[in-house]
Design an enzyme around this catalytic site. Structure first.
Site, PDB file in Angstrom:
ATOM      1  N   ASP A 183      32.238 117.802 -81.209  1.00 21.28           N
ATOM      2  CA  ASP A 183      31.157 116.860 -80.994  1.00 21.28           C
ATOM      3  C   ASP A 183      31.712 115.455 -80.807  1.00 21.28           C
ATOM      4  OD1 ASP A 183      28.284 116.058 -81.093  1.00 21.28           O
ATOM      5  OD2 ASP A 183      29.006 114.955 -82.847  1.00 21.28           O
TER       6      ASP A 183
ATOM      7  N   HIS B  52      35.006 112.357 -77.057  1.00 14.49           N
ATOM      8  CA  HIS B  52      35.576 111.160 -76.438  1.00 14.49           C
ATOM      9  C   HIS B  52      35.701 109.994 -77.409  1.00 14.49           C
ATOM     10  CE1 HIS B  52      31.231 111.463 -75.892  1.00 14.49           C
ATOM     11  NE2 HIS B  52      31.192 110.171 -76.126  1.00 14.49           N
TER      12      HIS B  52
ATOM     13  N   ASP C  94      19.966 116.673 -75.460  1.00 14.39           N
ATOM     14  CA  ASP C  94      19.765 115.243 -75.235  1.00 14.39           C
ATOM     15  C   ASP C  94      18.841 114.970 -74.053  1.00 14.39           C
ATOM     16  OD1 ASP C  94      21.474 114.445 -77.308  1.00 14.39           O
ATOM     17  OD2 ASP C  94      23.228 114.735 -76.038  1.00 14.39           O
TER      18      ASP C  94
END
Length: 1352
Positions: free
Chosen positions: A503, A506, A604
């Site tokens: 999760d 980045h 999302d």
């Protein structure tokens, strides 16, 4: 498929950013490391942290790989070291100045017999764990994924959730969420593991879950005990200004909520954009210097007599480690260096003025930060309270402040002034921790909470508000508790789940993720790693993929705003293009694209569109999409449970679903099809945009050439509010449509309005999917008309017209090649199987095929001479022009460099590894048969074995004319690669053992012998003596008479390759040793030596041969190179000295004679040699015939005077003048503007060093021959004033060493390199083993520079 038996080669070169280049391999591959040209000849060691067999992986432990040389020789071009890749993960290698990473994919298994689940078969569905209810009920809810055809289930974290109830804000990473245990039960991780194992074994479904390393819930109890695990004001004091601003905004927000600014027009309910007002908190003071205090300190130092010279660098500001107001200082040493004078008050005034300037600069910087903060705050307010697409939070309140707070504040609220004192109390300041979020456009390789980043101060963080950002430091010792806790968390996860989803990958520190994944793989070696990466750059994505060994990265289909962008994503990441080239089993390792998992929709995104993906890679979506849930299933707010599976449920049921619900039946059909195609090898993809809404996606099997074509009418706009065109364009499908595999469209079942259920996550009941499978085209409800249309070359396409392709519909066709194409491809694959077993699949026998194809190509090639192979493989434009032909020209690009197979192979070797099917070369092949016909037509007009090879190529290439054009490039490549490889084998078998047993570099250099040596339409060499009976002959097509056809050496390609300019004495004999003697072409070498001997005139061998009749005798060195070649011939060729007695037919018996036909006057070669020596001793001096611009437009008159003599004092050969070029440095000036016309760039008049050396070699050799009775002459005579002197050739003529002062005439002159290296190797042996070893490495390195060029 399995990589077993497949080898990839990685050529080692220096790389600037190796982690940004992805090299992916499957388990079972053999990876070979080979030295690139710049590394050959150097002592290179390759180190890797890939574990040795039986060893455990340790990222920091590297081992050296042993070099293997299969030829057992010393050639660096052959040796390699290797890794047998059997363990999944990310591994690093380095070799001196270079390094890189390789990623080995895991192998996944499912079912009771552990059958392999290929990565491209994966179809995954996400479940919010909190919506599954008690563990007892999970199977009923998870069964929906199984029945819909999914083979992977992704769970959001199963740990206890924080106060926000977000699925990703975890309070305790080590415990199972107690919500999963009903009253009276207490389930553990073991119970979850048992359920996961059951799902894997009984359902053939793998389970993965998230790991969240980046943050923890605000109310995590362990965090209160270990505040050092977060970024706080004690361990990260640079955040203090941001904390002050954050608290000021909070108090300002509370004041607005309480109505304190209503009198200024700022109410709690924001209805338009207004200027923000908040207290003056003087944040610049955290960076500034206390001017008074620092000036006084400076004054005291001056009073103490600290005097240092001035005019030195400016002040260095030293930031306060605790980041207190006015806590910064300056380097007093630099201050004293900069501001010293005898007048202390003046000095202090200057110093104070500079401090004030520094503070002003800090003030200006802070104003910039606050301006950005204001912009970000306004933008946030507009989105949250005014924007139509925002949440419209309503009035400002303590629950919904103006902006989300960036820091935790676990104490009772007081005034802002009182709170300011808390940041200086370490026992309290350690609990003011940064919250986590994401920063748009930020560098993902750095932490935005670390010093140097002003994200929190500039309010650039989009803060989640419920989770604290974790601070690991650089290594476990920096925060032992956090590393140990997360290690245990990782071990629990890897123990029970087949894979993990990283999760917020980045934003997770790379070194932390590396460490944790190493821990996970120690528990489960074939760990599947999925990651979301929003870096905005594929190269940055590769940094994470290579370092972490990520198996798949998520690409959101919903990120596409229209069907065109959706199609681009599928084409970019969806697999190889249709018609890709067949790669050899040993192939170069080329950069790869990260394996992709396409998400139809994530948690999302709102579920607004019906998007159909038919790609080669794995696919993924969130539970609820298939049930047509018309809203976002929030990871934070959703508390209802998923529906359960019940095949008997009615459409009106709210808590249960089945195949009649939503589009579940359609997804089942697509998932099955996706998995079937992946299993059966449909690895190639083609995407076509029919119009703005319709995308056609083709999945293709490169072995059987079956295809599945999906025509998708996307619905990126709501069909209820957007008017879609009624007229749908026709689609043209190459090949023969066998059936409609599937047609599915969303239909409205009723008009019942959607009502959101209070207990279950329910979808639209008014819509369902209408599905029909495996029907004939004429029975389709979607297709209105289908007809076959010829496309030329025997190719056909199906024209499909649609009647009911409504938005949200998809129709899939099973497509085969037409029957004729099927047969042609199958037969061709059968013939290609002689070159590679890869073509066995889908091959057919050819009992009725042409007889020429029943003959093994190796046999046909074995009958070709090396001159024939020159015609087959090479020949440049000028050589082809002699036969009234030319090299093949691609109008949209360029002409090929060679007419033979090498011309095509060189281009395809660049195209093939990259599958560059858009290259003009491939486009030309698809557009027509011109190149196909060119290859065979060029050869079938020849005679003998070459014609037979031409017929074989013609019979093979004709198959390409009867198959779809998109397949032509890959099969054209396959045919030519097979023929080319066979031709090379045939060439090397005719060469010496030195070549046959040599390295790849030796073979590539030896191939130059075939490239440069050939026979043109008009023989380039004068005829040899008729008494020689082993001279090759052919029938002249014009005179119908037999003529000699000796091989000649081209002086250069392409400019000196044909006609009278093909043969030059100097070039021929410089290269003859390498091109012919060392390769074993002894007869052809003999013929060239004797042909040039026949043209001896004035005691010289011609420079430009001009077929003998047009010879120019304007070089002094060619005769000595000729003599050296005769010497080499005698020494290298068995019974080589017999050449000395071979008859030479003299074209010019005297200097002034006209050209004589062969056989007119003959003498043995040793007489011709003696004449050359005699004439030099007597002195050669003449003016070239036809001197003037007709033979050289640039040379001055003096330059046509030729002179060559021997200095009787030194024995050195000398001659020439400053206006002619008598040696290989023969560049003549030709510019009037530069005033160098007629002036050689490098005058060589006098005794040129190479001529002196060659003449000594010749004299020494002739003396030895005479002593052995093989050369009848022992002396030459010179006439001087009527007296004859006898000179014994056994006397050494010189012992001096001469040096070339300047020889830089261009990169084309490579021949001195060989002599230089040979000499250097010879002399280095006398200087010891160390020097010799260094010289050997130098020689290898120099030679390797040409290796890449030769490979092409």
């Amino acid at each position: 498929g399995s990589g077993s038996g497949t080898e990839c080669g990685r050529v080692l070169r220096d790389m600037a950013r190796p982690e940004r280049t992805l090299f992916r391999l499957e388990r079972g591959f053999e990876l070979q490391f080979r030295l690139g040209p710049t590394l050959q000849g150097r002592a290179v060691r390759v180190y890797t942290n890939y574990p040795a067999q039986g060893q455990k992986f340790d990222r920091s432990r590297f081992r050296s790989l042993e070099w293997i040389n299969p030829t057992r020789g010393e050639a660096d071009s052959e040796k390699f070291c290797k890794l047998d890749l059997e363990v999944a993960g990310s591994y690093q290698y380095y070799f001196g100045s270079g390094s890189g990473y390789i990623v080995v994919d895991p192998v996944l298994h499912v079912g009771p017999s552990s059958q392999v689940l290929p990565l491209n078969c994966i179809t995954s569905q996400t479940y919010l764990a909190k919506c599954l209810g008690p563990l007892d009920e999970w199977l009923d809810r998870l069964r929906v994924a199984k029945e819909a055809g999914y083979n992977m289930i992704h769970f959001t974290p199963l740990q206890p959730l924080g106060q926000s109830r977000s699925c990703y804000a975890l309070t305790d990473q080590l415990e199972l969420n107690p919500d999963f245990s009903p009253p009276g039960k207490s389930y553990t991780w073991t119970d979850v593991g048992n359920l996961v194992a059951r799902v894997k074994t009984e359902w053939n479904v793998l389970c993965i879950t998230d790991v969240v390393y980046n943050h923890t819930a605000v109310n995590s109890e362990w965090l209160q005990l270990h505040p050092e695990c977060g970024y706080n004001l004690v361990n990260t004091p640079h955040l203090k200004p941001a904390w002050v601003l954050d608290r000021a905004l909070w108090h300002f927000s509370c004041d607005v909520a309480d109505g304190k600014f209503c009198h200024q027009g700022l109410s709690a309910l924001i209805e338009d954009e207004k200027s923000l007002i908040f207290p003056q908190i003087r944040l610049w003071e955290f960076f500034q210097v206390n001017v008074d205090k620092t000036t006084e300190q400076f004054r005291n130092l001056l009073k103490e007599g600290k005097t240092i010279a001035r005019d030195l660098p400016d002040l260095n500001v030293v930031p306060d480690p605790q980041n207190r107001r006015f806590g910064s200082t300056v380097d007093m040493s630099a201050a004293l260096l900069t501001f010293y004078s005898s007048d202390i008050p003046e000095c202090c005034m200057m110093f104070r003025r500079r401090l004030e300037e520094i503070n002003a600069e800090f003030y200006k910087q802070m104003c910039c930060h606050l301006e950005q903060a204001t912009n970000c705050i306004v933008g946030n307010v507009v989105y949250e309270r005014l924007a139509d697409h925002g949440p419209k939070l309503g009035p400002i309140s303590r629950q919904h402040p103006i902006v989300t707070m960036y820091f935790t504040f676990p104490f009772e609220e007081t005034s802002l002034q009182q709170e300011m004192h808390l940041m200086h109390e370490a026992d309290k300041a350690c609990y003011f921790m940064t919250l986590n979020g994401w920063v748009m456009g930020d560098d993902p390789l750095r932490s935005f909470a670390e010093p140097g980043s002003h994200v929190y101060l500039r309010r650039e963080l989009i803060c989640w508000g419920d989770s604290v950002k974790l601070r690991y430091g650089e290594k476990p010792d920096d925060c032992p508790y956090l590393w140990a806790r997360m290690k245990e968390y990782t071990e629990i996860t890897a123990k029970h789940f087949a894979g993990v989803r990283l999760d917020n990958c980045h934003s997770t520190p790379l070194h932390v993720a590396e460490y944790m994944l190493g821990v996970a793989r120690a528990v489960r070696s074939d760990l599947y790693v999925l990651a979301e990466l929003f870096t905005g750059s594929e190269q940055l994505d590769n940094v994470f993929v290579t370092r972490l060994g990520i198996t798949s990265i998520i690409r959101e289909a919903m990120s596409a705003l229209d069907s065109h962008e959706e199609g681009r994503l599928v084409y970019r990441f969806g697999g190889e293009p249709v018609g890709s080239f067949v790669q050899p089993s040993l192939r170069p390792l080329v950069p790869a694209i990260a394996h992709t998992m396409f998400l139809d929709v994530t948690h999302d995104n709102d579920s607004e569109h019906d998007v159909c993906n038919l790609n080669v890679l794995c696919i993924h979506l969130t539970r609820g999409y298939d049930e047509l849930v018309p809203h976002q299933i929030s990871v934070r707010k959703e508390e209802r449970f998923y529906t359960k599976w019940n095949p008997e449920a009615t459409p009106s049921s709210v808590e249960e679903v089945n195949l009649q619900t939503g589009i579940i039946a359609g997804k089942l059909a697509l998932n099955r099809l996706h998995q079937e195609m992946a299993t059966k090898g449909f690895t190639q993809v083609y995407v076509d945009q029919a119009d703005e809404d319709i995308v056609t996606i083709t999945r293709h099997n490169p072995h059987t050439h079956q295809s599945v074509v999906a025509v998708c009418r996307t619905a990126f706009k709501n069909p209820e509010t957007h008017h879609f065109r009624e007229e749908v364009p026709a689609v043209f499908i190459p090949g023969q449509v066998e059936e409609v595999m599937l047609e599915a469209r969303t239909v409205q079942r009723n008009t019942v309005s959607y009502v959101k259920d209070e207990r279950s996550i329910n979808g639209l009941r008014s819509y369902t999917v209408e599905i029909r499978e495996n029907i004939q085209v004429q029975d389709s409800n979607v297709v209105k008309k289908a007809e076959v249309i010829p496309k030329g070359h025997g190719e056909f396409v199906h024209k499909i017209e649609f009647g009911h392709l409504t938005p949200g519909s998809v129709v899939l066709f099973r497509v085969n090649l037409d029957l004729n194409s099927q047969e042609m491809v199958g037969i061709l694959r059968g013939h290609l199987a002689q070159f590679s077993q890869q073509y066995k699949a889908g091959s057919l026998p050819d009992p009725k095929g042409p007889e020429i194809l029943k003959t093994n190509l190796k046999l046909l090639m074995s009958k070709l001479s090396l001159a024939d192979l020159n015609m087959l493989l090479f020949r440049c434009e000028a050589e082809e022009n002699e036969d009234r032909g030319g090299c093949y020209n691609i109008p949209s690009w360029m002409s090929l460099k060679y007419a033979g197979l090498q011309g095509m192979i060189s281009v395809m070797s660049e195209i093939r590894p990259k599958n560059d099917l858009g290259h003009p070369f491939c486009e030309n092949l698809r557009q027509g048969d011109w190149m196909i016909d060119y290859i065979s037509n060029r050869l079938v007009t020849k005679d003998g074995p070459l014609q037979e090879v031409g017929k074989w190529l013609q019979a093979m290439l004709i198959h390409l004319k009867h198959m779809p054009r998109y397949l032509v490039p890959c099969y054209f490549d396959a045919i030519l690669v097979g023929a080319y490889s066979t031709a090379l084998d045939a060439a090397f078998k005719q060469m010496s053992r030195f070549v046959q047993n040599g390295s790849t570099l030796v073979k590539q250099v030896a191939l130059c012998s075939v490239q440069m040596c050939g026979v043109g339409r008009v023989p380039a060499l004068p005829s040899l003596s008729p008494s020689l009976h082993d001279v090759p002959h052919r029938l002249n097509t014009v005179t119908h008479q037999q003529e000699q056809c000796c091989v000649s050496i081209a002086a250069g390609l392409p400019h000196f390759s044909s006609g009278i300019f093909r043969c030059w004495g100097r070039d021929t004999f410089i290269s003859l040793r390498g091109l012919m003697l060392l390769t074993g072409r002894h007869l052809e070498a003999r013929n060239i030596i004797l042909a040039f001997a026949g043209t001896l005139r004035h005691g010289l061998i011609p420079n430009l041969l001009g077929e003998g009749v047009g010879a120019r005798y304007n070089c002094r060195d060619a005769v000595w190179w000729w003599l050296q070649c005769i010497q080499d011939y005698c020494k290298l060729v068995p019974n080589g000295t017999s050449i000395l007695t071979c008859p030479v037919s003299r074209m010019y018996p005297t200097d002034d004679a006209d050209p004589q036909p062969a056989g007119t006057g003959e003498q043995p070669l040793y007489d011709v040699i003696q004449e050359a020596m005699q004439r030099h001793m007597q002195g050669i001096e003449f003016r070239e015939r036809n001197a003037g611009p007709q033979i050289d437009r640039n040379m001055r008159s003096e330059g046509f005077n030729v002179e060559a003599k021997v200095n009787l004092d030194t024995g050195f050969v000398y001659g020439g003048n400053r206006f002619n070029c008598g040696t290989w440095m023969d560049k003549m000036g030709e510019s009037d503007k530069a005033h160098n016309r007629g002036i050689p760039a490098t005058p060589r008049d006098g005794s040129a060093v190479e001529i002196v050396g060659l003449s000594k070699s010749a004299v020494r050799w002739l003396a030895e021959l005479h002593r052995n009775g093989l050369f009848p002459y022992c002396s030459v005579t010179i006439d001087r004033a009527g007296t004859y002197f006898l000179l014994d050739v056994s006397i050494p003529l010189f012992s001096n060493v001469a040096v070339i002062a300047s020889a830089d005439l261009g990169s084309e002159w490579l021949w001195p390199v060989g002599f230089f290296l040979r000499a250097k190797l010879c002399f280095s042996k006398r200087l010891g083993e160390d020097v010799y070893g260094q010289t050997v490495r130098l020689a290898k390195n120099v030679l390797s520079q040409h290796y890449l060029h030769l490979e092409r």
